[in-house]
Design an enzyme around this catalytic site. Structure first.
Site, PDB file in Angstrom:
ATOM      1  N   SER B 144       2.155 -11.481  34.395  1.00 21.62           N
ATOM      2  CA  SER B 144       1.908 -10.726  33.061  1.00 21.62           C
ATOM      3  C   SER B 144       0.404 -10.755  33.082  1.00 21.62           C
ATOM      4  O   SER B 144      -0.244 -11.848  33.473  1.00 21.62           O
ATOM      5  CB  SER B 144       2.435 -11.475  31.827  1.00 21.62           C
ATOM      6  OG  SER B 144       1.938 -11.044  30.745  1.00 21.62           O
ATOM      7  N   TYR B 157       4.384 -19.316  28.559  1.00 23.54           N
ATOM      8  CA  TYR B 157       4.434 -18.090  29.303  1.00 23.54           C
ATOM      9  C   TYR B 157       3.219 -17.964  30.264  1.00 23.54           C
ATOM     10  O   TYR B 157       3.504 -17.578  31.304  1.00 23.54           O
ATOM     11  CB  TYR B 157       4.958 -17.142  28.125  1.00 23.54           C
ATOM     12  CG  TYR B 157       5.148 -15.663  28.727  1.00 23.54           C
ATOM     13  CD1 TYR B 157       6.389 -15.484  29.460  1.00 23.54           C
ATOM     14  CD2 TYR B 157       4.479 -14.789  28.823  1.00 23.54           C
ATOM     15  CE1 TYR B 157       6.753 -14.282  29.746  1.00 23.54           C
ATOM     16  CE2 TYR B 157       4.675 -13.565  29.154  1.00 23.54           C
ATOM     17  CZ  TYR B 157       6.105 -13.231  29.817  1.00 23.54           C
ATOM     18  OH  TYR B 157       6.364 -12.096  30.340  1.00 23.54           O
TER      19      TYR B 157
END
Lengths: 80, 250
Positions: B144, B157
């Site tokens: 990401s 994350y």
């Protein structure tokens, strides 16, 4: 059991490293003499484990640097 | 170009928007697929939607809880016995447990690490053995943009996704000589269930930071993934391909 341990070890090395059989002498070093890289040596250890149905711990595997080291370890640790 | 006939691919996270788009794209190029994810019903309906070329072959479904070590090992064993081998791994599974660090529980951290990073490691380790033997492999990990830029509320994350990039580079170096490539695809904001939870206000604010003026779609990620697993991308390894409409240019 037709082949001796030494013969089976040599056969695996010839197959995995694609080297000529006469080069696989007792004292040949996988990396220095047979052109193996570090991943090849891990693959060889995995192939020995498969062939002889044994487990070779990491600290022992690190010491297997030559053809002789491999046969000696397997002779000492594999029940025939 | 990008022909995957005869190739066998394992796609995790296939019950999510991005994973599904990837599965569809690889299938359309001729790959045999194993679909994995947590939502079995969605995986089954995706299998039906793909209309297997020959019934009972080409698309297999194995649900998996990626936070359990044994489940991950079993998934790879099942995929290998169903398809004969795994040539391509696309790891698109991911979870978020967002909160500011002051409110973040150890469990929120651990869960996100387990599913996003530890599972990526275990999957890679399990499939690489066969790839080394066959002297061919393609791995793509879906990371990401926040793994590069960071994002408030996502220390877990972002850390996991950054970890994936480091893991990818190291693994790529280890296995490059075996004709195995390992790369990351890093989406920016893509319209999926994960971004559907954003409010209109949040969404508009985010869009103002994207030069392309819109969110991406899962097919944008699937196209990049297809490229990286294709024969044409055999010399690309250890890279992270950013797909974010220009939001971050790295």
């Amino acid at each position: 059991m037709s082949d001796s341990i030494a013969e089976r070890v040599r056969r695996i090395i010839v197959e995995h490293l694609g080297v000529e059989e006469f080069k696989v002498t007792e004292n040949a070093s996988f990396i220095d003499d047979l052109g193996a890289d570090s991943l090849d040596t891990v693959e060889l250890v995995m192939a020995f484990e498969e062939e002889f149905g044994c487990e070779i711990p990491d600290d022992a595997a690190e010491k297997i640097l030559t053809v002789k080291d491999a046969t000696a370890f397997i002779k000492a640790n594999v029940k025939q | 170009m990008f022909d995957l006939t005869e190739r066998c691919a394992l796609v995790t996270g296939a019950s999510g928007g991005i994973g599904e788009a990837i599965a569809r794209k690889l299938y359309a190029r001729g790959a045999t697929l194993t679909l994995s994810g947590t939502r079995q019903r969605m995986l089954e309906s995706l299998r039906v939607a793909l209309r297997t070329r020959v019934p009972g072959t080409h698309v297999f479904v194995f649900p998996c809880n990626l936070s359990e070590a044994e489940s991950v090992e079993r998934l790879v064993t099942e995929a290998e016995s169903a398809m004969g081998r795994v040539d391509i791994l696309v790891n698109s599974a991911g979870v978020t447990r967002d909160s500011l660090i002051l409110r973040m529980k150890d469990d929120d951290w651990a869960r996100v690490m387990d599913v996003n990073l530890t599972a990526a490691f275990r999957l890679s380790r399990a499939v690489v053995r066969g790839m080394i033997k066959r002297r061919f492999g393609r791995m793509v990990h879906i990371t990401s943009i926040v793994g590069i830029t960071g994002n408030p509320g996502q220390v877990n994350y972002a850390a996991a996704k950054a970890g994936m990039i480091g893991m990818t580079k190291s693994l790529a170096a280890e296995v490059a000589a075996r004709n195995i490539t390992v790369n990351c695809v890093a989406p920016g904001f893509i319209t999926t269930a994960m971004t559907d939870t954003l409010s209109e206000v949040q969404r508009n604010k985010l869009i103002s930071g994207i030069p392309a003026g819109r969110f991406g779609v899962p097919e944008d990620i699937a196209a990049a993934t297809l490229f990286l697993v294709s024969p044409e991308a055999g010399y690309i390894t250890g890279q992270t391909l950013h797909i974010n409409g220009g939001m971050a240019m790295v």
